[in-house]
Design a protein around this motif. Structure first.
Motif, PDB file in Angstrom:
ATOM      1  N   TRP A   2       0.811  -1.219   0.000  1.00 53.17           N
ATOM      2  CA  TRP A   2       0.000   0.000   0.000  1.00 53.17           C
ATOM      3  C   TRP A   2       0.843   1.267   0.000  1.00 53.17           C
ATOM      4  CZ3 TRP A   2       0.243   3.152   4.310  1.00 53.17           C
ATOM      5  CH2 TRP A   2       0.817   2.591   5.446  1.00 53.17           C
ATOM      6  N   ILE A   3       2.051   1.224   0.526  1.00 47.99           N
ATOM      7  CA  ILE A   3       2.928   2.414   0.495  1.00 47.99           C
ATOM      8  C   ILE A   3       3.293   2.748  -0.949  1.00 47.99           C
ATOM      9  CG2 ILE A   3       5.232   3.252   1.088  1.00 47.99           C
ATOM     10  CD1 ILE A   3       3.840   3.324   3.554  1.00 47.99           C
ATOM     11  N   ARG A   4       3.569   1.738  -1.738  1.00 55.60           N
ATOM     12  CA  ARG A   4       3.919   1.950  -3.140  1.00 55.60           C
ATOM     13  C   ARG A   4       2.748   2.555  -3.900  1.00 55.60           C
ATOM     14  NH1 ARG A   4       8.236  -0.270  -5.391  1.00 55.60           N
ATOM     15  NH2 ARG A   4       8.349  -1.791  -3.728  1.00 55.60           N
ATOM     16  N   GLN A   5       1.536   2.084  -3.605  1.00 50.92           N
ATOM     17  CA  GLN A   5       0.341   2.613  -4.266  1.00 50.92           C
ATOM     18  C   GLN A   5       0.105   4.075  -3.877  1.00 50.92           C
ATOM     19  OE1 GLN A   5      -0.912   0.682  -6.480  1.00 50.92           O
ATOM     20  NE2 GLN A   5      -2.599   1.961  -7.133  1.00 50.92           N
ATOM     21  N   ILE A   6       0.280   4.396  -2.601  1.00 52.83           N
ATOM     22  CA  ILE A   6       0.150   5.785  -2.149  1.00 52.83           C
ATOM     23  C   ILE A   6       1.198   6.663  -2.829  1.00 52.83           C
ATOM     24  CG2 ILE A   6       0.478   7.284  -0.137  1.00 52.83           C
ATOM     25  CD1 ILE A   6      -0.821   5.079   1.535  1.00 52.83           C
ATOM     26  N   HIS A   7       2.402   6.152  -2.955  1.00 55.82           N
ATOM     27  CA  HIS A   7       3.483   6.897  -3.599  1.00 55.82           C
ATOM     28  C   HIS A   7       3.132   7.193  -5.060  1.00 55.82           C
ATOM     29  CE1 HIS A   7       7.619   8.314  -3.939  1.00 55.82           C
ATOM     30  NE2 HIS A   7       7.705   7.656  -5.077  1.00 55.82           N
ATOM     31  N   ARG A   8       2.542   6.227  -5.739  1.00 57.01           N
ATOM     32  CA  ARG A   8       2.148   6.441  -7.138  1.00 57.01           C
ATOM     33  C   ARG A   8       1.079   7.513  -7.262  1.00 57.01           C
ATOM     34  NH1 ARG A   8       1.876   0.134  -8.644  1.00 57.01           N
ATOM     35  NH2 ARG A   8       4.108  -0.180  -8.934  1.00 57.01           N
ATOM     36  N   LEU A  45       5.214  12.654  -0.485  1.00 55.70           N
ATOM     37  CA  LEU A  45       5.910  11.943  -1.558  1.00 55.70           C
ATOM     38  C   LEU A  45       7.363  11.709  -1.187  1.00 55.70           C
ATOM     39  CD1 LEU A  45       5.460  10.904  -4.494  1.00 55.70           C
ATOM     40  CD2 LEU A  45       6.265  13.111  -5.265  1.00 55.70           C
ATOM     41  N   LEU A  46       7.982  12.688  -0.557  1.00 56.45           N
ATOM     42  CA  LEU A  46       9.359  12.541  -0.082  1.00 56.45           C
ATOM     43  C   LEU A  46       9.446  11.455   0.986  1.00 56.45           C
ATOM     44  CD1 LEU A  46      12.323  13.571   0.084  1.00 56.45           C
ATOM     45  CD2 LEU A  46      11.512  15.142   1.833  1.00 56.45           C
ATOM     46  N   ALA A  47       8.500  11.453   1.921  1.00 60.52           N
ATOM     47  CA  ALA A  47       8.531  10.465   3.001  1.00 60.52           C
ATOM     48  C   ALA A  47       8.355   9.045   2.463  1.00 60.52           C
ATOM     49  CB  ALA A  47       7.453  10.777   4.029  1.00 60.52           C
ATOM     50  N   THR A  48       7.385   8.848   1.576  1.00 62.00           N
ATOM     51  CA  THR A  48       7.172   7.504   1.032  1.00 62.00           C
ATOM     52  C   THR A  48       8.323   7.083   0.124  1.00 62.00           C
ATOM     53  OG1 THR A  48       5.817   8.408  -0.772  1.00 62.00           O
ATOM     54  CG2 THR A  48       4.663   7.613   1.198  1.00 62.00           C
ATOM     55  N   GLY A  49       8.891   8.044  -0.602  1.00 62.87           N
ATOM     56  CA  GLY A  49      10.034   7.730  -1.464  1.00 62.87           C
ATOM     57  C   GLY A  49      11.257   7.307  -0.669  1.00 62.87           C
ATOM     58  N   LEU A  50      11.513   7.991   0.424  1.00 62.65           N
ATOM     59  CA  LEU A  50      12.642   7.602   1.272  1.00 62.65           C
ATOM     60  C   LEU A  50      12.420   6.236   1.903  1.00 62.65           C
ATOM     61  CD1 LEU A  50      13.498  10.993   2.999  1.00 62.65           C
ATOM     62  CD2 LEU A  50      14.855   9.756   1.299  1.00 62.65           C
ATOM     63  N   TYR A  51      11.179   5.959   2.302  1.00 60.74           N
ATOM     64  CA  TYR A  51      10.862   4.642   2.867  1.00 60.74           C
ATOM     65  C   TYR A  51      11.081   3.550   1.822  1.00 60.74           C
ATOM     66  CZ  TYR A  51       8.169   0.721   4.599  1.00 60.74           C
ATOM     67  OH  TYR A  51       7.777  -0.534   4.993  1.00 60.74           O
ATOM     68  N   LEU A  52      10.586   3.763   0.610  1.00 61.01           N
ATOM     69  CA  LEU A  52      10.747   2.760  -0.441  1.00 61.01           C
ATOM     70  C   LEU A  52      12.213   2.598  -0.839  1.00 61.01           C
ATOM     71  CD1 LEU A  52       7.657   3.577  -2.668  1.00 61.01           C
ATOM     72  CD2 LEU A  52       8.008   1.545  -1.252  1.00 61.01           C
TER      73      LEU A  52
END
Length: 70
Positions: A2-8, A45-52
């Motif tokens: 779900w993190i990847r989907q939110i990032h998209r 977007l920055l937060a999810t990108g750093l997590y991924l």
């Protein structure tokens, strides 16, 4: 995941906000909120990108430590 989907979805919202900003600049519209509109999806977007980005490294480290214990 779900993190990847939110990032998209956040990246699509950011892209639309940047396009709206470019259109406003070409039409010479004096609305400062349009320029700041891109920052709304940019921070999560920055937060999810750093997590991924960190996800494979954290997984590799925990996997290596569990193999060393065996």
């Amino acid at each position: 995941m779900w993190i990847r989907q939110i990032h998209r979805w956040l990246s699509m919202a950011f892209t639309l906000a940047v396009i709206a900003n470019i259109v406003a600049l070409t039409l010479q519209v004096q609305a400062n909120w349009i320029g700041l509109l891109a920052f709304v999806p940019l921070i999560p977007l920055l937060a999810t990108g750093l997590y991924l980005f960190a996800l494979p490294y954290v997984g590799r480290r925990s996997g290596a430590s569990s193999e060393a214990r065996s």
